[in-house]
Motif scaffolding. Structure first.
Motif, PDB file in Angstrom:
ATOM      1  N   VAL A 219       0.869  -1.180   0.000  1.00 12.66           N
ATOM      2  CA  VAL A 219       0.000   0.000   0.000  1.00 12.66           C
ATOM      3  C   VAL A 219       0.901   1.224   0.000  1.00 12.66           C
ATOM      4  O   VAL A 219       1.720   1.395   0.902  1.00 12.66           O
ATOM      5  CB  VAL A 219      -0.937   0.018   1.234  1.00 12.66           C
ATOM      6  N   ARG A 220       0.748   2.050  -1.010  1.00 15.87           N
ATOM      7  CA  ARG A 220       1.600   3.238  -1.146  1.00 15.87           C
ATOM      8  C   ARG A 220       0.974   4.426  -0.421  1.00 15.87           C
ATOM      9  O   ARG A 220      -0.182   4.776  -0.654  1.00 15.87           O
ATOM     10  CB  ARG A 220       1.806   3.574  -2.618  1.00 15.87           C
ATOM     11  N   LEU A 221       1.754   5.024   0.452  1.00 16.06           N
ATOM     12  CA  LEU A 221       1.388   6.245   1.144  1.00 16.06           C
ATOM     13  C   LEU A 221       2.372   7.335   0.745  1.00 16.06           C
ATOM     14  O   LEU A 221       3.439   7.040   0.195  1.00 16.06           O
ATOM     15  CB  LEU A 221       1.438   6.032   2.663  1.00 16.06           C
ATOM     16  N   PRO A 222       2.054   8.598   0.998  1.00 21.26           N
ATOM     17  CA  PRO A 222       3.003   9.666   0.670  1.00 21.26           C
ATOM     18  C   PRO A 222       4.349   9.436   1.367  1.00 21.26           C
ATOM     19  O   PRO A 222       4.433   9.406   2.588  1.00 21.26           O
ATOM     20  CB  PRO A 222       2.314  10.922   1.200  1.00 21.26           C
ATOM     21  N   GLY A 223       5.368   9.203   0.587  1.00 20.63           N
ATOM     22  CA  GLY A 223       6.712   9.056   1.123  1.00 20.63           C
ATOM     23  C   GLY A 223       7.071   7.692   1.652  1.00 20.63           C
ATOM     24  O   GLY A 223       8.200   7.492   2.113  1.00 20.63           O
ATOM     25  N   GLU A 224       6.186   6.708   1.597  1.00 19.10           N
ATOM     26  CA  GLU A 224       6.520   5.370   2.098  1.00 19.10           C
ATOM     27  C   GLU A 224       5.565   4.327   1.527  1.00 19.10           C
ATOM     28  O   GLU A 224       4.493   4.642   1.010  1.00 19.10           O
ATOM     29  CB  GLU A 224       6.460   5.325   3.622  1.00 19.10           C
ATOM     30  N   THR A 225       5.982   3.082   1.634  1.00 19.59           N
ATOM     31  CA  THR A 225       5.152   1.946   1.253  1.00 19.59           C
ATOM     32  C   THR A 225       5.005   1.040   2.466  1.00 19.59           C
ATOM     33  O   THR A 225       5.989   0.707   3.124  1.00 19.59           O
ATOM     34  CB  THR A 225       5.785   1.161   0.090  1.00 19.59           C
ATOM     35  N   VAL A 226       3.777   0.672   2.797  1.00 20.26           N
ATOM     36  CA  VAL A 226       3.517  -0.182   3.952  1.00 20.26           C
ATOM     37  C   VAL A 226       2.850  -1.472   3.483  1.00 20.26           C
ATOM     38  O   VAL A 226       2.370  -1.565   2.350  1.00 20.26           O
ATOM     39  CB  VAL A 226       2.642   0.540   4.996  1.00 20.26           C
ATOM     40  N   HIS A 227       2.832  -2.463   4.365  1.00 19.20           N
ATOM     41  CA  HIS A 227       2.280  -3.777   4.022  1.00 19.20           C
ATOM     42  C   HIS A 227       1.365  -4.253   5.148  1.00 19.20           C
ATOM     43  O   HIS A 227       1.783  -5.057   5.994  1.00 19.20           O
ATOM     44  CB  HIS A 227       3.401  -4.792   3.785  1.00 19.20           C
ATOM     45  N   PRO A 228       0.124  -3.792   5.195  1.00 12.84           N
ATOM     46  CA  PRO A 228      -0.805  -4.287   6.215  1.00 12.84           C
ATOM     47  C   PRO A 228      -1.009  -5.797   6.102  1.00 12.84           C
ATOM     48  O   PRO A 228      -0.877  -6.379   5.029  1.00 12.84           O
ATOM     49  CB  PRO A 228      -2.102  -3.520   5.906  1.00 12.84           C
ATOM     50  N   ASP A 229      -1.373  -6.409   7.222  1.00 14.99           N
ATOM     51  CA  ASP A 229      -1.519  -7.861   7.235  1.00 14.99           C
ATOM     52  C   ASP A 229      -2.596  -8.338   6.265  1.00 14.99           C
ATOM     53  O   ASP A 229      -2.369  -9.250   5.464  1.00 14.99           O
ATOM     54  CB  ASP A 229      -1.849  -8.338   8.654  1.00 14.99           C
ATOM     55  N   LEU A 230      -3.775  -7.770   6.347  1.00 16.23           N
ATOM     56  CA  LEU A 230      -4.878  -8.101   5.446  1.00 16.23           C
ATOM     57  C   LEU A 230      -5.384  -6.812   4.810  1.00 16.23           C
ATOM     58  O   LEU A 230      -5.557  -5.803   5.512  1.00 16.23           O
ATOM     59  CB  LEU A 230      -6.033  -8.794   6.190  1.00 16.23           C
ATOM     60  N   VAL A 231      -5.626  -6.846   3.520  1.00 15.81           N
ATOM     61  CA  VAL A 231      -6.003  -5.633   2.784  1.00 15.81           C
ATOM     62  C   VAL A 231      -7.210  -5.915   1.896  1.00 15.81           C
ATOM     63  O   VAL A 231      -7.222  -6.885   1.134  1.00 15.81           O
ATOM     64  CB  VAL A 231      -4.828  -5.140   1.912  1.00 15.81           C
ATOM     65  N   TRP A 232      -8.219  -5.045   2.001  1.00 21.03           N
ATOM     66  CA  TRP A 232      -9.324  -5.015   1.039  1.00 21.03           C
ATOM     67  C   TRP A 232      -9.194  -3.676   0.314  1.00 21.03           C
ATOM     68  O   TRP A 232      -9.713  -2.639   0.766  1.00 21.03           O
ATOM     69  CB  TRP A 232     -10.665  -5.140   1.754  1.00 21.03           C
ATOM     70  N   ARG A 233      -8.489  -3.687  -0.775  1.00 22.99           N
ATOM     71  CA  ARG A 233      -8.038  -2.457  -1.421  1.00 22.99           C
ATOM     72  C   ARG A 233      -9.198  -1.613  -1.945  1.00 22.99           C
ATOM     73  O   ARG A 233      -9.197  -0.379  -1.809  1.00 22.99           O
ATOM     74  CB  ARG A 233      -7.081  -2.805  -2.565  1.00 22.99           C
ATOM     75  N   ASP A 234     -10.193  -2.266  -2.552  1.00 19.93           N
ATOM     76  CA  ASP A 234     -11.281  -1.481  -3.144  1.00 19.93           C
ATOM     77  C   ASP A 234     -12.114  -0.767  -2.088  1.00 19.93           C
ATOM     78  O   ASP A 234     -12.759   0.246  -2.373  1.00 19.93           O
ATOM     79  CB  ASP A 234     -12.170  -2.368  -4.016  1.00 19.93           C
ATOM     80  N   ARG A 235     -12.091  -1.287  -0.859  1.00 23.19           N
ATOM     81  CA  ARG A 235     -12.813  -0.645   0.245  1.00 23.19           C
ATOM     82  C   ARG A 235     -11.900   0.203   1.116  1.00 23.19           C
ATOM     83  O   ARG A 235     -12.363   0.795   2.094  1.00 23.19           O
ATOM     84  CB  ARG A 235     -13.488  -1.714   1.116  1.00 23.19           C
ATOM     85  N   ARG A 236     -10.624   0.215   0.805  1.00 24.86           N
ATOM     86  CA  ARG A 236      -9.615   0.952   1.583  1.00 24.86           C
ATOM     87  C   ARG A 236      -9.685   0.573   3.070  1.00 24.86           C
ATOM     88  O   ARG A 236      -9.735   1.426   3.969  1.00 24.86           O
ATOM     89  CB  ARG A 236      -9.766   2.472   1.394  1.00 24.86           C
ATOM     90  N   VAL A 237      -9.691  -0.745   3.290  1.00 23.01           N
ATOM     91  CA  VAL A 237      -9.715  -1.292   4.643  1.00 23.01           C
ATOM     92  C   VAL A 237      -8.468  -2.149   4.843  1.00 23.01           C
ATOM     93  O   VAL A 237      -8.137  -2.988   3.992  1.00 23.01           O
ATOM     94  CB  VAL A 237     -10.985  -2.145   4.884  1.00 23.01           C
ATOM     95  N   ALA A 238      -7.798  -1.928   5.964  1.00 26.81           N
ATOM     96  CA  ALA A 238      -6.616  -2.719   6.322  1.00 26.81           C
ATOM     97  C   ALA A 238      -6.816  -3.296   7.717  1.00 26.81           C
ATOM     98  O   ALA A 238      -7.321  -2.610   8.614  1.00 26.81           O
ATOM     99  CB  ALA A 238      -5.362  -1.854   6.283  1.00 26.81           C
ATOM    100  N   LEU A 239      -6.438  -4.543   7.886  1.00 31.65           N
ATOM    101  CA  LEU A 239      -6.516  -5.189   9.208  1.00 31.65           C
ATOM    102  C   LEU A 239      -5.114  -5.557   9.653  1.00 31.65           C
ATOM    103  O   LEU A 239      -4.331  -6.110   8.881  1.00 31.65           O
ATOM    104  CB  LEU A 239      -7.412  -6.431   9.137  1.00 31.65           C
ATOM    105  N   GLU A 240      -4.815  -5.254  10.909  1.00 34.93           N
ATOM    106  CA  GLU A 240      -3.510  -5.571  11.486  1.00 34.93           C
ATOM    107  C   GLU A 240      -3.703  -6.470  12.708  1.00 34.93           C
ATOM    108  O   GLU A 240      -4.472  -6.149  13.619  1.00 34.93           O
ATOM    109  CB  GLU A 240      -2.776  -4.295  11.917  1.00 34.93           C
ATOM    110  N   TYR A 241      -3.024  -7.615  12.697  1.00 34.70           N
ATOM    111  CA  TYR A 241      -3.081  -8.518  13.848  1.00 34.70           C
ATOM    112  C   TYR A 241      -1.976  -8.134  14.815  1.00 34.70           C
ATOM    113  O   TYR A 241      -0.791  -8.121  14.457  1.00 34.70           O
ATOM    114  CB  TYR A 241      -2.925  -9.976  13.420  1.00 34.70           C
ATOM    115  N   GLU A 242      -2.370  -7.850  16.059  1.00 33.30           N
ATOM    116  CA  GLU A 242      -1.394  -7.489  17.082  1.00 33.30           C
ATOM    117  C   GLU A 242      -1.017  -8.748  17.854  1.00 33.30           C
ATOM    118  O   GLU A 242      -1.889  -9.473  18.332  1.00 33.30           O
ATOM    119  CB  GLU A 242      -1.989  -6.456  18.048  1.00 33.30           C
TER     120      GLU A 242
END
Length: 294
Positions: A219-242
């Protein structure tokens, strides 16, 4: 009473590794020296001084008497590959060693021998012959529940995605125990889950009808790229397992900032812990995610 004299120091080479009786004879040690209190005998015909306790140390000690064609397998192989395994298996001290028929399986104390019909793929891990990770996964088919096999299979592919086809082949090996369970697990195994917790979240949600997510996707953000655990890209939802909370403070602070930057970019971030996967918490999580992406 006279004190026993200190044992004669062993040659440097034998102090650094496990050794056989032949090694001792070659170094000129007298038989009585091998009976002194500083020498342990973890397996028949194997002597060692110093540290002996970790899985790697035990395997290297047994390697001294290991026959050609034998390989560490089953639970032992899974752990040597650094893959997750149920705690009951992690705490087992016996080593598992396989040999292809008609060879004879080892029967010495501290070792569980297995005779298998088809020669498995074997790799060298730090000087130890170990069945490849896909084969080790398949060997545990009779011992693990379905979800445990899926967790382990996800971990195999996280470590090496190229093993996806070999895993399918391993599940189809003739005479393989629990072939149906292995093939059922393969239908739900995915590459991209970095931890058992992520796999369990994915299984909970997808089995409840949530659309399949991307896993650790870019997932590209301004100035960085991140990798959320689970991604539903079309809904812009990210899930992170702690995890269990035993993370370094620096990593924790980075994660908090990363979640904030995702939200600033218009993403909904769902944070999940192990408690959210049980009972009422699991049902609440399913309803929440379905409302966002279903």
């Amino acid at each position: 009473m006279l004190a026993m004299p200190e044992p004669t120091p062993l040659p440097d080479d034998l102090q650094r590794r496990a050794f056989s009786r032949g090694d001792a004879d070659g170094a000129g040690l007298r038989p009585g020296r091998l009976r002194r209190r500083d020498i342990r005998r973890p397996f028949h015909g194997v002597q060692i001084v110093g540290s002996f306790g970790s899985l790697q140390e035990r395997c290297h000690a047994y390697r001294v008497r290991m026959k050609p064609g034998h390989a560490f397998s089953h639970q032992t192989a899974v752990l040597l590959h650094g893959l997750p395994l149920a705690r009951a298996f992690e705490e087992e001290l016996d080593l598992h060693v396989s040999v292809v028929m008609p060879g004879r399986a080892p029967t010495t104390r501290g070792v569980v021998g297995h005779r298998i019909r088809i020669a498995p793929p074997v790799v060298d891990l730090g000087g130890l012959p170990v069945v490849r990770a896909d084969e080790a996964w398949a060997q545990l088919g009779p011992l693990l529940a379905l979800d445990e096999l899926i967790v382990l299979g996800d971990a195999v592919l996280w470590a090496d995605r190229s093993l996806q086809d070999p895993m399918h082949a391993a599940a189809r090996v003739p005479y393989r125990p629990a072939r149906e369970r292995l093939q059922k697990a393969l239908r739900e195994i995915r590459s991209g889950c970095a931890s058992p917790g992520e796999t369990r979240v994915r299984l909970l949600l997808v089995r409840a009808g949530v659309p399949e997510p991307e896993l650790n996707a870019e997932v590209r953000l301004p100035g960085e790229t991140v990798h959320p655990d689970l991604v539903w890209r079309d809904r812009r939802v990210a899930l992170e397992y702690e995890g269990d909370g035993h993370r370094e403070r620096e990593q924790f602070q980075y994660d908090v900032g990363r979640y904030g930057r995702l939200r600033e970019a218009g993403w909904t971030v769902i944070q999940v812990t192990a408690a959210d996967l049980q009972g009422g918490g699991a049902q609440q999580l399913i309803r929440r995610v379905l409302a966002l992406v279903g």
